[in-house]
Design a protein around this motif. Sequence first.
Motif, PDB file in Angstrom:
ATOM      1  N   GLY A  37      39.281  27.537  23.330  1.00 12.16           N
ATOM      2  CA  GLY A  37      37.997  27.968  23.876  1.00 12.16           C
ATOM      3  C   GLY A  37      37.884  27.700  25.364  1.00 12.16           C
ATOM      4  N   LEU A  38      38.449  26.582  25.800  1.00  6.14           N
ATOM      5  CA  LEU A  38      38.449  26.261  27.226  1.00  6.14           C
ATOM      6  C   LEU A  38      39.261  27.287  28.009  1.00  6.14           C
ATOM      7  CD1 LEU A  38      37.843  24.360  29.610  1.00  6.14           C
ATOM      8  CD2 LEU A  38      39.857  23.023  28.952  1.00  6.14           C
ATOM      9  N   VAL A  39      40.396  27.692  27.474  1.00  6.13           N
ATOM     10  CA  VAL A  39      41.225  28.702  28.138  1.00  6.13           C
ATOM     11  C   VAL A  39      40.466  30.027  28.225  1.00  6.13           C
ATOM     12  CG1 VAL A  39      43.355  30.034  28.002  1.00  6.13           C
ATOM     13  CG2 VAL A  39      43.370  27.602  27.387  1.00  6.13           C
ATOM     14  N   ILE A  40      39.874  30.447  27.101  1.00  7.68           N
ATOM     15  CA  ILE A  40      39.117  31.700  27.080  1.00  7.68           C
ATOM     16  C   ILE A  40      37.928  31.620  28.031  1.00  7.68           C
ATOM     17  CG2 ILE A  40      37.679  33.200  25.632  1.00  7.68           C
ATOM     18  CD1 ILE A  40      39.518  32.420  23.272  1.00  7.68           C
ATOM     19  N   GLY A  41      37.193  30.510  27.963  1.00  7.35           N
ATOM     20  CA  GLY A  41      36.048  30.338  28.846  1.00  7.35           C
ATOM     21  C   GLY A  41      36.443  30.322  30.307  1.00  7.35           C
ATOM     22  N   GLY A  42      37.579  29.693  30.621  1.00  8.54           N
ATOM     23  CA  GLY A  42      38.064  29.658  31.995  1.00  8.54           C
ATOM     24  C   GLY A  42      38.372  31.049  32.519  1.00  8.54           C
ATOM     25  N   VAL A  43      38.993  31.869  31.675  1.00  6.13           N
ATOM     26  CA  VAL A  43      39.298  33.248  32.071  1.00  6.13           C
ATOM     27  C   VAL A  43      38.011  34.026  32.325  1.00  6.13           C
ATOM     28  CG1 VAL A  43      40.280  35.437  31.269  1.00  6.13           C
ATOM     29  CG2 VAL A  43      41.524  33.301  30.878  1.00  6.13           C
ATOM     30  N   LEU A  44      37.035  33.870  31.439  1.00  2.77           N
ATOM     31  CA  LEU A  44      35.764  34.585  31.590  1.00  2.77           C
ATOM     32  C   LEU A  44      35.031  34.149  32.864  1.00  2.77           C
ATOM     33  CD1 LEU A  44      34.435  34.514  27.907  1.00  2.77           C
ATOM     34  CD2 LEU A  44      35.309  36.502  29.146  1.00  2.77           C
ATOM     35  N   TYR A  45      35.026  32.854  33.109  1.00  7.93           N
ATOM     36  CA  TYR A  45      34.323  32.332  34.282  1.00  7.93           C
ATOM     37  C   TYR A  45      34.970  32.831  35.577  1.00  7.93           C
ATOM     38  CZ  TYR A  45      32.271  28.980  37.554  1.00  7.93           C
ATOM     39  OH  TYR A  45      31.619  28.408  38.613  1.00  7.93           O
ATOM     40  N   LEU A  46      36.293  32.764  35.649  1.00  6.20           N
ATOM     41  CA  LEU A  46      36.994  33.247  36.842  1.00  6.20           C
ATOM     42  C   LEU A  46      36.815  34.749  37.012  1.00  6.20           C
ATOM     43  CD1 LEU A  46      40.318  31.186  36.602  1.00  6.20           C
ATOM     44  CD2 LEU A  46      38.414  30.831  38.187  1.00  6.20           C
ATOM     45  N   ALA A  47      36.824  35.476  35.889  1.00  7.69           N
ATOM     46  CA  ALA A  47      36.609  36.921  35.951  1.00  7.69           C
ATOM     47  C   ALA A  47      35.209  37.240  36.454  1.00  7.69           C
ATOM     48  CB  ALA A  47      36.833  37.546  34.572  1.00  7.69           C
ATOM     49  N   ALA A  48      34.225  36.453  36.018  1.00  9.47           N
ATOM     50  CA  ALA A  48      32.848  36.675  36.460  1.00  9.47           C
ATOM     51  C   ALA A  48      32.723  36.500  37.971  1.00  9.47           C
ATOM     52  CB  ALA A  48      31.905  35.716  35.733  1.00  9.47           C
ATOM     53  N   ILE A  49      33.317  35.436  38.481  1.00  3.64           N
ATOM     54  CA  ILE A  49      33.260  35.171  39.926  1.00  3.64           C
ATOM     55  C   ILE A  49      33.928  36.298  40.711  1.00  3.64           C
ATOM     56  CG2 ILE A  49      34.056  33.631  41.750  1.00  3.64           C
ATOM     57  CD1 ILE A  49      33.827  31.335  39.749  1.00  3.64           C
ATOM     58  N   THR A  50      35.067  36.773  40.168  1.00  5.94           N
ATOM     59  CA  THR A  50      35.821  37.823  40.866  1.00  5.94           C
ATOM     60  C   THR A  50      35.111  39.174  40.800  1.00  5.94           C
ATOM     61  OG1 THR A  50      37.892  36.682  40.311  1.00  5.94           O
ATOM     62  CG2 THR A  50      38.050  38.995  40.997  1.00  5.94           C
ATOM     63  N   LEU A  51      34.687  39.563  39.610  1.00  2.50           N
ATOM     64  CA  LEU A  51      34.083  40.889  39.422  1.00  2.50           C
ATOM     65  C   LEU A  51      32.780  41.042  40.188  1.00  2.50           C
ATOM     66  CD1 LEU A  51      34.756  41.364  35.592  1.00  2.50           C
ATOM     67  CD2 LEU A  51      35.823  42.622  37.474  1.00  2.50           C
ATOM     68  N   GLU A  52      32.045  39.953  40.341  1.00  2.54           N
ATOM     69  CA  GLU A  52      30.777  40.026  41.072  1.00  2.54           C
ATOM     70  C   GLU A  52      30.967  40.389  42.539  1.00  2.54           C
ATOM     71  OE1 GLU A  52      27.199  37.461  39.358  1.00  2.54           O
ATOM     72  OE2 GLU A  52      28.889  36.175  39.933  1.00  2.54           O
ATOM     73  N   GLN A  53      32.191  40.216  43.036  1.00  3.20           N
ATOM     74  CA  GLN A  53      32.468  40.583  44.428  1.00  3.20           C
ATOM     75  C   GLN A  53      32.620  42.094  44.602  1.00  3.20           C
ATOM     76  OE1 GLN A  53      32.299  37.939  46.497  1.00  3.20           O
ATOM     77  NE2 GLN A  53      32.015  36.755  44.604  1.00  3.20           N
ATOM     78  N   PHE A  54      32.847  42.806  43.490  1.00  3.95           N
ATOM     79  CA  PHE A  54      33.154  44.228  43.578  1.00  3.95           C
ATOM     80  C   PHE A  54      32.148  45.130  42.874  1.00  3.95           C
ATOM     81  CE2 PHE A  54      37.166  41.861  43.751  1.00  3.95           C
ATOM     82  CZ  PHE A  54      37.727  42.356  44.914  1.00  3.95           C
ATOM     83  N   PHE A  55      31.440  44.607  41.878  1.00  2.00           N
ATOM     84  CA  PHE A  55      30.574  45.450  41.063  1.00  2.00           C
ATOM     85  C   PHE A  55      29.155  44.895  41.005  1.00  2.00           C
ATOM     86  CE2 PHE A  55      34.862  45.872  39.246  1.00  2.00           C
ATOM     87  CZ  PHE A  55      35.031  47.254  39.335  1.00  2.00           C
ATOM     88  N   PRO A  56      28.177  45.767  40.733  1.00  2.01           N
ATOM     89  CA  PRO A  56      26.816  45.270  40.480  1.00  2.01           C
ATOM     90  C   PRO A  56      26.781  44.453  39.197  1.00  2.01           C
ATOM     91  CG  PRO A  56      26.971  47.617  40.029  1.00  2.01           C
ATOM     92  CD  PRO A  56      28.246  47.233  40.700  1.00  2.01           C
ATOM     93  N   THR A  57      25.735  43.684  39.011  1.00  6.45           N
ATOM     94  CA  THR A  57      25.664  42.747  37.885  1.00  6.45           C
ATOM     95  C   THR A  57      25.757  43.439  36.536  1.00  6.45           C
ATOM     96  OG1 THR A  57      24.262  41.337  39.258  1.00  6.45           O
ATOM     97  CG2 THR A  57      24.348  40.838  36.914  1.00  6.45           C
TER      98      THR A  57
END
Length: 246
Positions: A37-57
């Motif tokens: 779960g930590l691995v999955i959550g880490g991927v989601l969290y990093l993806a959220a930070i990255t995607l917010e730089q390129f796309f609307p919420t």
Amino acid sequence: MKAFFAALMFMSRIPLPQMNISKTDWHKSARYFPLVGLVIGGVLYLAAITLEQFFPTTITAFLLVLLWIWITGGLHIDGWMDLADGFGSNKSREQILEIMKDSRVGAMGVIAAICLIGGKWIAVYELLHQEGAVILLLSPILARFLLISAIYFFPYRNQGGIGEGLRVNLSWLIIFLNFVFILSLSYYLISMDGVIWLFITAIFSGLLVVTIFKKLGMLTGDCYGALVEWSEAVSLFVALALWGLM
């Protein structure tokens, strides 16, 4: 380490080198589910930070939910739909179990999946809007901690099934250590609100498990998958409720 990799290979689609996983490794893997779960959550969290730089919420939230489904291979959603079909039929215990074993998906399963995915999308959007992306890191960990707690404290089906043997290698100490881990991480990241969030989510997840147990007298692999999805979704809404109160 092979037991951890067995857990990671089963509960995610994260690319891993081929290895020979024995039945013993699989039976020991449950203790590592929260770490997955930590691995999955880490991927989601990093993806959220990255995607917010390129796309609307709105788009970011949608892509995150898609990533969430992909990274787990839809494994737990399948259990969620099967449970919805079974319990939505309003049949006897034996008939519910037969419906849940059927590989076909009924109307209740489809409706449940739409509500789940739509609910996650809206909740993730609101959390991102309120700068609560850290919940995406914590939610998969908590859900899998609650999963191993259900595996340990509630009986599994009599024989057969993919969950057979998982309980044997769990203990009070493993449950306690995983509890301390998620509790400490929640407190560190969001202080006392994290502790409150954890316990409220656990209560709602416990209600689902007790409801299933009262009806079936046991849990199945589908019940485990449904519990993970329910716990993740509930954790998002509980976080939003706490944010609202603040």
